[in-house]
Design a protein around this motif. Structure first.
Motif, PDB file in Angstrom:
ATOM      1  N   THR A  66       0.831  -1.206   0.000  1.00 39.27           N
ATOM      2  CA  THR A  66       0.000   0.000   0.000  1.00 39.27           C
ATOM      3  C   THR A  66       0.869   1.261   0.000  1.00 39.27           C
ATOM      4  O   THR A  66       0.449   2.303  -0.498  1.00 39.27           O
ATOM      5  CB  THR A  66      -0.947   0.016   1.218  1.00 39.27           C
ATOM      6  OG1 THR A  66      -0.182  -0.168   2.419  1.00 39.27           O
ATOM      7  CG2 THR A  66      -1.990  -1.077   1.104  1.00 39.27           C
ATOM      8  N   ALA A  67       2.076   1.157   0.540  1.00 40.23           N
ATOM      9  CA  ALA A  67       2.988   2.304   0.505  1.00 40.23           C
ATOM     10  C   ALA A  67       3.374   2.631  -0.933  1.00 40.23           C
ATOM     11  O   ALA A  67       3.416   3.811  -1.326  1.00 40.23           O
ATOM     12  CB  ALA A  67       4.236   2.011   1.335  1.00 40.23           C
ATOM     13  N   MET A  68       3.641   1.613  -1.738  1.00 40.83           N
ATOM     14  CA  MET A  68       3.976   1.817  -3.147  1.00 40.83           C
ATOM     15  C   MET A  68       2.808   2.457  -3.885  1.00 40.83           C
ATOM     16  O   MET A  68       2.975   3.363  -4.704  1.00 40.83           O
ATOM     17  CB  MET A  68       4.340   0.474  -3.788  1.00 40.83           C
ATOM     18  CG  MET A  68       5.617  -0.151  -3.262  1.00 40.83           C
ATOM     19  SD  MET A  68       5.758  -1.917  -3.681  1.00 40.83           S
ATOM     20  CE  MET A  68       5.772  -1.842  -5.465  1.00 40.83           C
ATOM     21  N   ILE A  69       1.611   1.977  -3.589  1.00 43.37           N
ATOM     22  CA  ILE A  69       0.416   2.485  -4.268  1.00 43.37           C
ATOM     23  C   ILE A  69       0.148   3.935  -3.869  1.00 43.37           C
ATOM     24  O   ILE A  69      -0.155   4.774  -4.708  1.00 43.37           O
ATOM     25  CB  ILE A  69      -0.797   1.583  -3.955  1.00 43.37           C
ATOM     26  CG1 ILE A  69      -0.570   0.179  -4.540  1.00 43.37           C
ATOM     27  CG2 ILE A  69      -2.081   2.198  -4.507  1.00 43.37           C
ATOM     28  CD1 ILE A  69      -1.559  -0.864  -4.059  1.00 43.37           C
ATOM     29  N   ALA A  70       0.266   4.223  -2.576  1.00 40.81           N
ATOM     30  CA  ALA A  70       0.032   5.588  -2.097  1.00 40.81           C
ATOM     31  C   ALA A  70       1.029   6.557  -2.726  1.00 40.81           C
ATOM     32  O   ALA A  70       0.657   7.661  -3.145  1.00 40.81           O
ATOM     33  CB  ALA A  70       0.148   5.628  -0.580  1.00 40.81           C
ATOM     34  N   ALA A 121       0.090   7.210  -6.245  1.00 37.33           N
ATOM     35  CA  ALA A 121      -1.136   8.022  -6.306  1.00 37.33           C
ATOM     36  C   ALA A 121      -0.895   9.452  -5.850  1.00 37.33           C
ATOM     37  O   ALA A 121      -1.767  10.313  -6.037  1.00 37.33           O
ATOM     38  CB  ALA A 121      -2.218   7.379  -5.449  1.00 37.33           C
ATOM     39  N   GLY A 122       0.257   9.697  -5.243  1.00 42.76           N
ATOM     40  CA  GLY A 122       0.559  11.035  -4.750  1.00 42.76           C
ATOM     41  C   GLY A 122      -0.211  11.401  -3.508  1.00 42.76           C
ATOM     42  O   GLY A 122      -0.534  12.574  -3.278  1.00 42.76           O
ATOM     43  N   LEU A 123      -0.497  10.389  -2.663  1.00 43.34           N
ATOM     44  CA  LEU A 123      -1.265  10.608  -1.442  1.00 43.34           C
ATOM     45  C   LEU A 123      -0.537  10.000  -0.246  1.00 43.34           C
ATOM     46  O   LEU A 123       0.214   9.034  -0.407  1.00 43.34           O
ATOM     47  CB  LEU A 123      -2.653   9.952  -1.555  1.00 43.34           C
ATOM     48  CG  LEU A 123      -3.611  10.517  -2.605  1.00 43.34           C
ATOM     49  CD1 LEU A 123      -4.797   9.573  -2.766  1.00 43.34           C
ATOM     50  CD2 LEU A 123      -4.084  11.907  -2.195  1.00 43.34           C
ATOM     51  N   PRO A 124      -0.759  10.525   0.949  1.00 41.34           N
ATOM     52  CA  PRO A 124      -0.196   9.888   2.140  1.00 41.34           C
ATOM     53  C   PRO A 124      -0.781   8.487   2.307  1.00 41.34           C
ATOM     54  O   PRO A 124      -1.942   8.238   1.956  1.00 41.34           O
ATOM     55  CB  PRO A 124      -0.633  10.807   3.284  1.00 41.34           C
ATOM     56  CG  PRO A 124      -0.957  12.112   2.629  1.00 41.34           C
ATOM     57  CD  PRO A 124      -1.474  11.770   1.277  1.00 41.34           C
ATOM     58  N   LYS A 125       0.014   7.594   2.860  1.00 43.57           N
ATOM     59  CA  LYS A 125      -0.455   6.225   3.072  1.00 43.57           C
ATOM     60  C   LYS A 125      -1.700   6.194   3.949  1.00 43.57           C
ATOM     61  O   LYS A 125      -2.605   5.379   3.738  1.00 43.57           O
ATOM     62  CB  LYS A 125       0.663   5.397   3.696  1.00 43.57           C
ATOM     63  CG  LYS A 125       0.323   3.923   3.872  1.00 43.57           C
ATOM     64  CD  LYS A 125       1.498   3.161   4.451  1.00 43.57           C
ATOM     65  CE  LYS A 125       1.132   1.713   4.733  1.00 43.57           C
ATOM     66  NZ  LYS A 125       2.274   0.979   5.341  1.00 43.57           N
ATOM     67  N   ALA A 126      -1.772   7.106   4.927  1.00 42.88           N
ATOM     68  CA  ALA A 126      -2.941   7.153   5.818  1.00 42.88           C
ATOM     69  C   ALA A 126      -4.214   7.461   5.032  1.00 42.88           C
ATOM     70  O   ALA A 126      -5.291   6.936   5.348  1.00 42.88           O
ATOM     71  CB  ALA A 126      -2.723   8.198   6.911  1.00 42.88           C
ATOM     72  N   ASN A 127      -4.101   8.299   4.009  1.00 44.60           N
ATOM     73  CA  ASN A 127      -5.268   8.617   3.183  1.00 44.60           C
ATOM     74  C   ASN A 127      -5.743   7.386   2.433  1.00 44.60           C
ATOM     75  O   ASN A 127      -6.948   7.133   2.311  1.00 44.60           O
ATOM     76  CB  ASN A 127      -4.932   9.728   2.186  1.00 44.60           C
ATOM     77  CG  ASN A 127      -4.899  11.085   2.833  1.00 44.60           C
ATOM     78  OD1 ASN A 127      -4.540  11.215   3.995  1.00 44.60           O
ATOM     79  ND2 ASN A 127      -5.258  12.116   2.074  1.00 44.60           N
ATOM     80  N   TYR A 131      -7.664   5.213   4.637  1.00 50.48           N
ATOM     81  CA  TYR A 131      -8.974   5.777   4.971  1.00 50.48           C
ATOM     82  C   TYR A 131     -10.029   5.255   3.999  1.00 50.48           C
ATOM     83  O   TYR A 131     -11.159   4.947   4.393  1.00 50.48           O
ATOM     84  CB  TYR A 131      -8.907   7.304   4.924  1.00 50.48           C
ATOM     85  CG  TYR A 131     -10.248   7.988   5.067  1.00 50.48           C
ATOM     86  CD1 TYR A 131     -10.856   8.115   6.317  1.00 50.48           C
ATOM     87  CD2 TYR A 131     -10.913   8.497   3.952  1.00 50.48           C
ATOM     88  CE1 TYR A 131     -12.090   8.731   6.447  1.00 50.48           C
ATOM     89  CE2 TYR A 131     -12.153   9.121   4.079  1.00 50.48           C
ATOM     90  CZ  TYR A 131     -12.733   9.230   5.320  1.00 50.48           C
ATOM     91  OH  TYR A 131     -13.956   9.839   5.441  1.00 50.48           O
ATOM     92  N   TYR A 132      -9.651   5.159   2.716  1.00 51.61           N
ATOM     93  CA  TYR A 132     -10.589   4.686   1.699  1.00 51.61           C
ATOM     94  C   TYR A 132     -10.595   3.161   1.582  1.00 51.61           C
ATOM     95  O   TYR A 132     -11.643   2.562   1.345  1.00 51.61           O
ATOM     96  CB  TYR A 132     -10.223   5.296   0.342  1.00 51.61           C
ATOM     97  CG  TYR A 132     -10.355   6.799   0.296  1.00 51.61           C
ATOM     98  CD1 TYR A 132     -11.613   7.404   0.264  1.00 51.61           C
ATOM     99  CD2 TYR A 132      -9.240   7.621   0.303  1.00 51.61           C
ATOM    100  CE1 TYR A 132     -11.744   8.784   0.236  1.00 51.61           C
ATOM    101  CE2 TYR A 132      -9.363   9.008   0.271  1.00 51.61           C
ATOM    102  CZ  TYR A 132     -10.616   9.581   0.237  1.00 51.61           C
ATOM    103  OH  TYR A 132     -10.745  10.940   0.220  1.00 51.61           O
ATOM    104  N   PHE A 133      -9.424   2.567   1.745  1.00 50.58           N
ATOM    105  CA  PHE A 133      -9.301   1.111   1.617  1.00 50.58           C
ATOM    106  C   PHE A 133      -8.480   0.607   2.807  1.00 50.58           C
ATOM    107  O   PHE A 133      -7.246   0.740   2.808  1.00 50.58           O
ATOM    108  CB  PHE A 133      -8.624   0.738   0.296  1.00 50.58           C
ATOM    109  CG  PHE A 133      -9.364   1.230  -0.919  1.00 50.58           C
ATOM    110  CD1 PHE A 133     -10.440   0.518  -1.435  1.00 50.58           C
ATOM    111  CD2 PHE A 133      -9.005   2.430  -1.534  1.00 50.58           C
ATOM    112  CE1 PHE A 133     -11.137   0.973  -2.543  1.00 50.58           C
ATOM    113  CE2 PHE A 133      -9.697   2.893  -2.644  1.00 50.58           C
ATOM    114  CZ  PHE A 133     -10.768   2.165  -3.150  1.00 50.58           C
ATOM    115  N   PRO A 134      -9.135   0.052   3.814  1.00 50.44           N
ATOM    116  CA  PRO A 134      -8.449  -0.306   5.064  1.00 50.44           C
ATOM    117  C   PRO A 134      -7.296  -1.300   4.891  1.00 50.44           C
ATOM    118  O   PRO A 134      -6.332  -1.260   5.648  1.00 50.44           O
ATOM    119  CB  PRO A 134      -9.572  -0.912   5.920  1.00 50.44           C
ATOM    120  CG  PRO A 134     -10.829  -0.343   5.342  1.00 50.44           C
ATOM    121  CD  PRO A 134     -10.574  -0.187   3.880  1.00 50.44           C
TER     122      PRO A 134
END
Length: 230
Positions: A46-50, A53-59, A62-65
């Motif tokens: 999920t870190a790679m994906i975040a 996506a240009g978003l913080p991992k926490a974000n 938030y959308y996908f636990p």
């Protein structure tokens, strides 16, 4: 009661939040398609994906636990896009019209969503460790329903007596080839992706070959012999 202006301001804020949520989800899903296609479910994080996506991992969380929830959403999205492309089976009793629309839409999906198709292909190659339930339920039920339509066409003498499942497998393999093996196609096309004109010609060729193979007739069969894509 709130004033009309207050209600309008509240609605504007809600619309703004909805718009931001949709934009963030779209960015996450696009990045997830790419990362899952490149690294598979196990290799992706999920870190790679975040990051992509240009978003913080926490974000993202938030959308996908969980990573699994995000992966399932990516698979579900491409699967439902494919399912909708076969609505032509229900909307037309003419196999030529129904199959032409289905094949064209499947190829357009391969061009528009190549990464989603690759995620699905990688999953199946590895014996569907995450989505086996899709294959045993939704895909099986959908395939049975499409096969029943094809058997009706056969019984009505509209197409040759062929195995419906094998026809569907052929359509899937051919149309999804343009997504899953896009690099190979580009390599054989002098290192360039197919142009719009070439892709339209490819669609016409695929439709014509399959319709001829099942004994259906269409305007396409009255056109000149198949031309090379080169």
């Amino acid at each position: 009661m709130p004033s009309e202006a207050a209600r309008g301001a509240t609605g504007a804020r809600q619309d703004g939040r909805t718009g931001i949520r949709q934009e963030n989800e779209a960015a996450i899903l696009k990045a997830a398609e790419e990362v899952f296609a490149e690294y598979g479910f196990k290799g992706a994080t999920t870190a790679m994906i975040a990051e992509r996506a240009g978003l913080p991992k926490a974000n993202l969380h938030y959308y996908f636990p969980t990573k699994l929830a995000l992966y399932r959403r990516v698979v579900d999205d491409i699967f439902n896009i494919w399912l909708k492309s076969a609505n032509s089976f229900d909307e037309s009793d003419d196999p030529v019209e129904a199959l032409t629309r289905y094949i064209n839409e499947k190829m357009d999906i391969s061009r528009a969503h190549p990464m989603g198709s690759k995620v699905w292909a990688n999953e199946i190659i590895h014996k569907a460790p995450v989505i086996q339930d899709y294959l045993e339920t939704t895909l099986r039920d959908w395939t049975d329903s499409r096969a029943a339509v094809i058997r009706r066409w056969i019984a009505e003498g509209k197409i040759a007596p062929i195995n419906p499942e094998y026809l569907l497998y052929m359509i899937w393999a051919t149309t999804q080839h343009y997504a899953d093996f896009g690099h190979q196609i580009a390599t054989l096309n002098d290192g360039e992706p197919l142009s719009d004109a070439q892709f339209e010609e490819a669609k016409r060729n695929v439709v014509e070959i399959i319709l001829r193979g099942i004994g259906a007739s269409s305007q396409a069969t009255k056109q000149p012999a198949i031309r090379s894509l080169a």
